[in-house]
Design a protein around this motif. Structure first.
Motif, PDB file in Angstrom:
ATOM      1  N   ASP A 173      12.589  21.208 -21.155  1.00 16.43           N
ATOM      2  CA  ASP A 173      13.066  21.753 -22.141  1.00 16.43           C
ATOM      3  C   ASP A 173      14.296  21.423 -22.999  1.00 16.43           C
ATOM      4  OD1 ASP A 173      10.504  23.005 -21.474  1.00 16.43           O
ATOM      5  OD2 ASP A 173      11.570  24.962 -21.978  1.00 16.43           O
ATOM      6  N   ARG A 174      15.152  21.222 -21.795  1.00 17.75           N
ATOM      7  CA  ARG A 174      16.088  20.608 -21.949  1.00 17.75           C
ATOM      8  C   ARG A 174      17.298  19.647 -22.105  1.00 17.75           C
ATOM      9  NH1 ARG A 174      21.719  20.969 -17.377  1.00 17.75           N
ATOM     10  NH2 ARG A 174      23.089  20.723 -18.847  1.00 17.75           N
ATOM     11  N   TYR A 175      16.084  18.388 -21.491  1.00 18.73           N
ATOM     12  CA  TYR A 175      16.129  17.149 -22.209  1.00 18.73           C
ATOM     13  C   TYR A 175      15.304  16.769 -23.525  1.00 18.73           C
ATOM     14  CZ  TYR A 175      17.028  12.120 -23.397  1.00 18.73           C
ATOM     15  OH  TYR A 175      17.513  11.046 -24.355  1.00 18.73           O
ATOM     16  N   ALA A 176      13.977  17.744 -24.104  1.00 17.03           N
ATOM     17  CA  ALA A 176      13.038  17.579 -25.018  1.00 17.03           C
ATOM     18  C   ALA A 176      14.015  17.963 -25.784  1.00 17.03           C
ATOM     19  CB  ALA A 176      12.047  18.171 -25.091  1.00 17.03           C
ATOM     20  N   ALA A 177      15.065  18.962 -26.243  1.00 15.50           N
ATOM     21  CA  ALA A 177      15.569  19.053 -27.207  1.00 15.50           C
ATOM     22  C   ALA A 177      17.174  18.329 -27.488  1.00 15.50           C
ATOM     23  CB  ALA A 177      16.793  20.232 -27.011  1.00 15.50           C
ATOM     24  N   ARG A 178      16.946  17.448 -26.773  1.00 15.12           N
ATOM     25  CA  ARG A 178      17.970  16.734 -27.379  1.00 15.12           C
ATOM     26  C   ARG A 178      17.435  15.015 -27.283  1.00 15.12           C
ATOM     27  NH1 ARG A 178      22.060  14.258 -22.915  1.00 15.12           N
ATOM     28  NH2 ARG A 178      22.506  13.346 -25.048  1.00 15.12           N
ATOM     29  N   ALA A 179      15.948  15.201 -26.985  1.00 16.76           N
ATOM     30  CA  ALA A 179      15.715  14.120 -27.922  1.00 16.76           C
ATOM     31  C   ALA A 179      15.226  13.801 -28.875  1.00 16.76           C
ATOM     32  CB  ALA A 179      14.148  13.720 -26.864  1.00 16.76           C
ATOM     33  N   VAL A 180      14.451  15.211 -29.711  1.00 20.64           N
ATOM     34  CA  VAL A 180      14.103  15.681 -30.770  1.00 20.64           C
ATOM     35  C   VAL A 180      14.495  15.971 -31.926  1.00 20.64           C
ATOM     36  CG1 VAL A 180      13.536  17.762 -32.266  1.00 20.64           C
ATOM     37  CG2 VAL A 180      12.227  17.214 -29.861  1.00 20.64           C
ATOM     38  N   ASP A 181      16.477  15.965 -31.343  1.00 20.96           N
ATOM     39  CA  ASP A 181      17.361  15.648 -32.120  1.00 20.96           C
ATOM     40  C   ASP A 181      17.095  14.139 -32.305  1.00 20.96           C
ATOM     41  OD1 ASP A 181      18.763  18.326 -32.633  1.00 20.96           O
ATOM     42  OD2 ASP A 181      20.047  18.197 -31.162  1.00 20.96           O
ATOM     43  N   GLN A 182      17.096  13.516 -31.232  1.00 18.79           N
ATOM     44  CA  GLN A 182      17.454  12.016 -31.661  1.00 18.79           C
ATOM     45  C   GLN A 182      16.605  11.937 -33.388  1.00 18.79           C
ATOM     46  OE1 GLN A 182      16.888  10.342 -28.401  1.00 18.79           O
ATOM     47  NE2 GLN A 182      18.854  11.352 -27.280  1.00 18.79           N
ATOM     48  N   GLY A 183      15.212  12.121 -33.796  1.00 23.76           N
ATOM     49  CA  GLY A 183      14.799  11.980 -34.222  1.00 23.76           C
ATOM     50  C   GLY A 183      14.952  12.713 -35.673  1.00 23.76           C
ATOM     51  N   VAL A 184      15.826  14.127 -35.535  1.00 26.35           N
ATOM     52  CA  VAL A 184      16.517  14.541 -36.396  1.00 26.35           C
ATOM     53  C   VAL A 184      17.595  13.267 -37.257  1.00 26.35           C
ATOM     54  CG1 VAL A 184      17.545  17.029 -37.620  1.00 26.35           C
ATOM     55  CG2 VAL A 184      16.281  17.143 -35.916  1.00 26.35           C
ATOM     56  N   GLY A 185      17.961  12.657 -35.972  1.00 26.68           N
ATOM     57  CA  GLY A 185      18.984  12.076 -36.323  1.00 26.68           C
ATOM     58  C   GLY A 185      18.529  10.835 -37.744  1.00 26.68           C
TER      59      GLY A 185
END
Length: 336
Positions: A173-185
């Motif tokens: 979960d912890r890194y998944a949130a960061r990877a999702v943010d890369q897509g948001v960016g």
């Protein structure tokens, strides 16, 4: 007729890609046409996939798409095949066949397309991560994040929703949130209409810990999709400030994706020169040189890396990204 009906039922309305419909910034007529053409091409690729008897049939049509936009068509096709697989409990059979053909050269885009599919499906239909490359599966999250910011802009951009409980793959979960943010960016480049001031203002409105990943996604979109002049790219690099290495990292990923597929375009070369201070070919070489050979047990990288990444429990994909960022000075220039 059945396949044609399947295409009609499953393919999203093209009107959903219009900037006015989405409420996105319209910088000028040229950037508007570019972004809307990308959306149309994505949906064409999706339609080719859901109407095809087999992946090879879709490939023949995808290869006819103009080079600048072909990667987006493959991304859409990745979504289409993943949707079909998940709806029929196909265990990503079609998608993996697609990745084994010409799609192999567009694997980054296809993985992103799988993330689009997951954003459209209930969680009980999501595919097993066991069928995906453990290094590249984080691009699925990137695709999911892009979709959410693109179609649910108020919640994910203006209200800054954060996917802190993205339980796929299990225990990440912890890194998944960061990877999702890369897509948001990456989506912010579209939401802001390629207007650098608007895009960077949106990023700067997010909490500071999220900005590095957002800038990475923006760097990827600015390089792969284009839409900015040299002066605008220089402004983007300056506005990134301390996050310029992450901006460069995203740009490098975009350069490698285009070169891998044989789709290098002048706008990509220009963006890499400005954001990374090197050529697109050299940028792709940096990506290859720093890429892990394979993740070790538990998702740890298969080589020694920065203590900060290892201590953070980051997967090999994140270590790869950090190694690329570490090769660049704060304003581009690759280090030996």
């Amino acid at each position: 007729m059945l396949r044609s009906l399947r295409r009609k039922i499953l393919t999203p309305d093209i009107a959903e890609t219009r900037l006015e419909k989405r409420g996105f910034r319209v910088k000028d007529a040229i950037s508007k046409e570019l972004l809307e053409t990308i959306g149309e091409t994505f949906l064409s690729g999706f339609a080719y996939a859901v109407e095809a008897r087999r992946p090879g049939e879709a490939e023949e049509r995808l290869e006819q798409v103009p080079a600048r936009f072909r990667g987006f068509a493959y991304e859409g096709a990745g979504m289409g095949f993943a949707i079909l697989d998940c709806l029929t409990f196909g265990d990503l059979r079609r998608t993996r066949e697609f990745l084994g053909g010409r799609g192999l050269h567009h694997n980054y885009m296809i993985y992103v397309g799988i993330g689009w599919a997951m954003a459209r499906l209930p969680r009980f239909l999501w595919p097993s991560d066991a069928r995906l490359d453990p290094l590249l599966l984080w691009l699925v999250h990137d695709g999911y994040g892009f979709h959410q910011a693109y179609f649910h802009t108020r919640r994910y951009v203006h209200e800054q929703a954060h996917e802190t409980r993205f339980r796929w793959p299990a225990g990440q979960d912890r890194y998944a949130a960061r990877a999702v943010d890369q897509g948001v960016g990456r989506a912010l480049w579209f939401v802001g209409g390629t207007d650098v001031d608007r895009v960077t203002s949106l990023i700067e409105s997010f909490p500071e810990p999220r900005r590095a990943d957002l800038y990475s996604g923006t760097g990827l979109a600015a390089t792969y999709a284009g839409g900015a002049t040299e002066a605008e790219l220089l402004e983007l690099r300056e506005r990134a400030g301390r996050y310029a290495p992450q901006l460069a990292q995203g740009s490098i990923f975009a350069a490698e994706a285009r070169i891998r597929a044989g789709l290098l375009a002048p706008h990509t070369e220009q963006a890499v020169q400005v954001l990374c201070g090197t050529t697109a070919q050299h940028a792709a070489e940096v990506s290859h040189e720093t890429r892990p050979s394979a993740p070790a047990a538990g998702g740890a990288p298969a080589y020694e890396t920065r203590p900060s990444a290892a201590a953070d429990g980051a997967p090999a994909y994140e270590v790869w990204r950090q190694r690329i960022a570490d090769r660049f000075h704060s304003f581009g220039g690759v280090t030996p």
